[in-house]
Design an enzyme around this catalytic site. Sequence first.
Site, short mmCIF file in Angstrom:
data_model
loop_
_atom_site.label_atom_id
_atom_site.label_comp_id
_atom_site.label_asym_id
_atom_site.label_seq_id
_atom_site.Cartn_x
_atom_site.Cartn_y
_atom_site.Cartn_z
N GLU A 112 1.43 -0.04 -4.98
CA GLU A 112 1.31 1.52 -5.61
C GLU A 112 2.18 2.56 -5.50
OE1 GLU A 112 -3.28 2.24 -3.96
OE2 GLU A 112 -1.92 1.95 -2.38
N ASP A 122 0.96 -1.42 0.01
CA ASP A 122 -0.07 -0.10 0.01
C ASP A 122 0.90 1.22 0.04
OD1 ASP A 122 -2.68 1.31 0.34
OD2 ASP A 122 -1.65 1.94 2.16
#
Length: 681
Positions: free
Chosen positions: A373, A343
């Site tokens: 990400e 994340d």
Amino acid sequence: MIEEDKQELLISEDTYKGSDLGVTVEAYACHFKVWSPLAVQMELLLYPPLTGGSPEEEPNQQNQRALPMQQQEQGIWTLELEGDLSSYRYMYKPTFEDGQSTTAVDPYARAVTMNGEMGVIVSLKQTQPLGWSEDIRPELISPVDAVLYELHVRDFSIHPSSGITHKGKYMAFTEKGIRDSEGNTLGIDHMVELGITHVHLLPIFDFATVDESGVDGDTSDASNYNWGYDPLHYNVPEGSYASRADEPETRIREFKSMVLALHQKGIGVIMDVVYNHTFDTAGSSFEKLVPGYYYRQNADGTYSNGSGTGNEVATERPMVRKFIIDSVRYWAEEYHVDGFRFDLMGLIDTTTMKQLAMELHTEVSPSLLLYGEPWGALESPLGDDMTLKGAQRGAGFGVFNDHFRGVIKGDSDGTGTGFATGADGKEDELWTGVRGAIHDFTDGPSETINYVTVHDNLNLWDKVARTQGLHDSLNFLTYNEDGSIRGCQSVEEAVQKAEPYRQIDPNQMLENETVRRCLLANGIVLTSQGVPLIAAGDELLRSKYGDANSHQSGDMVNAIHWDQKRLFKPVFDYYRGLIQLRREHPAFRLRTREEIEHMRLLEKGNGLLAYELEGTAIHDSWERIIVIYNAAKETRTVSVPTGRWHVVVEGGQAGVDALRTIQSGQVDANALSVTVMYSNS
């Protein structure tokens, strides 16, 4: 905040090299080790086992023993205790130069009490389910061989139509042979039938905002639902997904049972991990044990907020980097986890990501799949060391391709359009994405994760409906500025009023424009070079009723409705056919940029992209393959090389068997569709 000179000393200090931080359990002894270099005294607080409930409810809380720990080099405190301490609870109590002391849970804790209030001593050998020692990790030769399926544990099974007994739990994944009234597979067998290779699970480490004492049974209480991006204990499974959150060994055993069941079906497990921030700063074990070290600061000494959640973990510092790598290795080795999605990976420094990838692939398994990400939420002082698109080049991990995502669908929550949703002039950018972004930011296709939607923002059905201006006619949820729902007293009322599929004629399902645009969007993802990811339920036309941020919206919005498989079976069959096509034909899984450079463009423009893949060079059983994406609302005629071509994907049908054969040198590509055909002559 610690003094600046001591902070500099900590940052420059050699990293502790041992792999034994936390509790090491032997037959008749326990070894405790914790890193707290600023402490002048450290005590281990030891408590008897619980019989149930939380520590505050137990009268034996007063039976704690405070045991002094010994200081070693590199800021390590240690203690060895003889005897069987299984199920004993423990805390650390550091005291600092100014006389201040606090209590902290071991950041390396492998088991905790309900809601993570204390660490618990467990023998991990006692947490192995039957057959665990024979568990085999599914082999992944190349990342491009993966088909990822992003899923929330509770969403998977909580709806009554799932037919699953262990609703909302890890054990739901162990239930096999479940079918609906028409014989359609459900649960884990559905994923096998669909053909995915890996299930990407939203956070399943211990997170903070769900009360583990209040999630038993089938409840739609939205206040006790979360996606899990609020880390509490990184090395412990989340208790709300276990049958007994108050039994520390149970959550470990049931997590392993889930992994084992998926592995037995040939499906790998990806953990969504959140090392960029924690739920709390001042109350975190990190801050309590080493004040000022674990969190990134701005120039004025305030905590930086690149995560948008109030704190930002300082991954570039040696002992923070060590913690992250130790944690990931622990899940991969102890729990046989097959990969990790990071994340806000932009907030993790590139050195840490490269070191982590190298260590896991060389020392644990080359099959481990790593991706994340490549952005942060807000500005970060990490600056040039952020792991952004391009930083992954040749480093053994991939990144989400938001460029391709936007080209295909448009913006995430608004009415903005992309190639599949009605925009003009996207063909050049689409061609870049189809070729694995090798002319954008990758060294090769294994570095790009191709997708159109995931858990956050509008899901695919709702996004496409919004671009068509259907939001109001389908009675989707509309939120007021104060968070209330316009025209409704509750989420339940709003969901009951919503009609996400009112425009679908069940007798002409595959002729519906919204359906066709959804199939086109993910059809591009599943036939492009790179690593495809689809959100769970896309194959069932899953809707969240227009809710673009359902992280606390509860089961009413988030639960997967398994009765939709029966209703939308042709849609499921289309997804299954495309995945079969991808997995059986290596031309859709090219390994290198050199192979991709041989892709030949046939036609591009006016809402159409057509290209040819060379199968012979990569030993595909099909010598030549043509792929056509037609985003126009009318049939397009495309000129193709001479030969006998067998169409295997057309309109709403997909697979590896010929639907028809053409020899005319032209093919009619249906409106809003993917066409795939092959020739061996």
